[in-house]
Design a protein around this motif. Structure first.
Motif, PDB file in Angstrom:
ATOM      1  N   VAL A  38      -0.961  -2.810   0.076  1.00 45.62           N
ATOM      2  CA  VAL A  38      -1.231  -1.048   0.271  1.00 45.62           C
ATOM      3  C   VAL A  38      -0.223  -0.578  -0.711  1.00 45.62           C
ATOM      4  O   VAL A  38      -0.463   0.463  -1.051  1.00 45.62           O
ATOM      5  CB  VAL A  38      -1.029  -0.723   1.743  1.00 45.62           C
ATOM      6  CG1 VAL A  38      -0.747   0.809   1.966  1.00 45.62           C
ATOM      7  CG2 VAL A  38      -2.010  -1.440   2.571  1.00 45.62           C
ATOM      8  N   LYS A  39       0.854  -1.304  -0.850  1.00 44.94           N
ATOM      9  CA  LYS A  39       1.963  -0.685  -1.623  1.00 44.94           C
ATOM     10  C   LYS A  39       1.583  -0.306  -3.143  1.00 44.94           C
ATOM     11  O   LYS A  39       1.666   0.411  -4.030  1.00 44.94           O
ATOM     12  CB  LYS A  39       3.342  -1.256  -1.543  1.00 44.94           C
ATOM     13  CG  LYS A  39       4.502  -0.781  -2.138  1.00 44.94           C
ATOM     14  CD  LYS A  39       5.727  -1.509  -1.873  1.00 44.94           C
ATOM     15  CE  LYS A  39       6.957  -1.005  -2.596  1.00 44.94           C
ATOM     16  NZ  LYS A  39       8.132  -1.740  -2.327  1.00 44.94           N
ATOM     17  N   LYS A  42      -1.187   2.223  -3.693  1.00 47.71           N
ATOM     18  CA  LYS A  42      -0.731   3.531  -3.790  1.00 47.71           C
ATOM     19  C   LYS A  42      -0.044   3.821  -5.107  1.00 47.71           C
ATOM     20  O   LYS A  42      -0.128   4.633  -5.618  1.00 47.71           O
ATOM     21  CB  LYS A  42       0.372   3.798  -2.420  1.00 47.71           C
ATOM     22  CG  LYS A  42      -0.078   4.097  -1.188  1.00 47.71           C
ATOM     23  CD  LYS A  42       0.717   4.133  -0.218  1.00 47.71           C
ATOM     24  CE  LYS A  42       0.374   4.414   1.199  1.00 47.71           C
ATOM     25  NZ  LYS A  42       1.204   4.817   2.191  1.00 47.71           N
ATOM     26  N   LYS A  43       0.770   2.582  -5.613  1.00 49.84           N
ATOM     27  CA  LYS A  43       1.364   2.815  -6.770  1.00 49.84           C
ATOM     28  C   LYS A  43       0.456   3.040  -8.016  1.00 49.84           C
ATOM     29  O   LYS A  43       0.306   3.665  -8.627  1.00 49.84           O
ATOM     30  CB  LYS A  43       2.061   1.794  -7.048  1.00 49.84           C
ATOM     31  CG  LYS A  43       3.230   1.947  -8.291  1.00 49.84           C
ATOM     32  CD  LYS A  43       3.941   0.590  -8.617  1.00 49.84           C
ATOM     33  CE  LYS A  43       4.450   0.437 -10.089  1.00 49.84           C
ATOM     34  NZ  LYS A  43       5.330  -0.574 -10.181  1.00 49.84           N
ATOM     35  N   MET A  45      -2.739   4.141  -7.706  1.00 49.08           N
ATOM     36  CA  MET A  45      -3.378   5.657  -7.575  1.00 49.08           C
ATOM     37  C   MET A  45      -2.524   6.596  -7.982  1.00 49.08           C
ATOM     38  O   MET A  45      -3.050   7.623  -8.727  1.00 49.08           O
ATOM     39  CB  MET A  45      -3.665   5.952  -6.052  1.00 49.08           C
ATOM     40  CG  MET A  45      -4.697   4.734  -5.644  1.00 49.08           C
ATOM     41  SD  MET A  45      -6.073   5.137  -6.514  1.00 49.08           S
ATOM     42  CE  MET A  45      -6.677   6.496  -5.876  1.00 49.08           C
ATOM     43  N   ASN A  46      -1.294   6.358  -7.927  1.00 46.82           N
ATOM     44  CA  ASN A  46      -0.133   7.478  -8.326  1.00 46.82           C
ATOM     45  C   ASN A  46      -0.148   7.352  -9.993  1.00 46.82           C
ATOM     46  O   ASN A  46       0.015   8.458 -10.454  1.00 46.82           O
ATOM     47  CB  ASN A  46       1.123   7.392  -7.660  1.00 46.82           C
ATOM     48  CG  ASN A  46       1.197   7.758  -6.395  1.00 46.82           C
ATOM     49  OD1 ASN A  46       0.503   8.594  -5.889  1.00 46.82           O
ATOM     50  ND2 ASN A  46       2.128   7.317  -5.488  1.00 46.82           N
TER      51      ASN A  46
END
Length: 85
Positions: A38-39, A42-43, A45-46
């Motif tokens: 998940v981390k 998210k990274k 996507m950012n």
């Protein structure tokens, strides 16, 4: 009433069975793997949104630069030609 007709006690029993089947060590490893996935997601996507934002900012800057460039008038061009004999 719990979640969708499932009581808290039923959830506790299911959780107990899962712990007995897999053990706490495997569940801990699974939790760590899911957390890191998940981390990483998210990274990524950012990073993608920042890249797209940077690209759009650069395109906007180029467009603004093109608008602020003043074309030389024909009178200014003729002065340059007459001065450079």
């Amino acid at each position: 009433m719990g979640f969708g007709g499932i009581s808290i006690w039923q959830l506790v029993i299911v959780l107990g069975i899962i712990i007995l089947l897999f053990g706490t060590k495997k569940l801990r490893n699974l939790g760590g793997d899911v957390g890191s996935a998940v981390k990483g997601f998210k990274k990524a996507m950012n990073d993608d949104s920042k890249d797209e934002e940077d690209k759009s900012d650069k395109a906007l800057d180029k467009k603004e630069d093109a608008q602020f460039k003043e074309p030389e008038s024909s009178a200014a061009k003729s002065e340059h030609k007459s001065d450079g004999r």
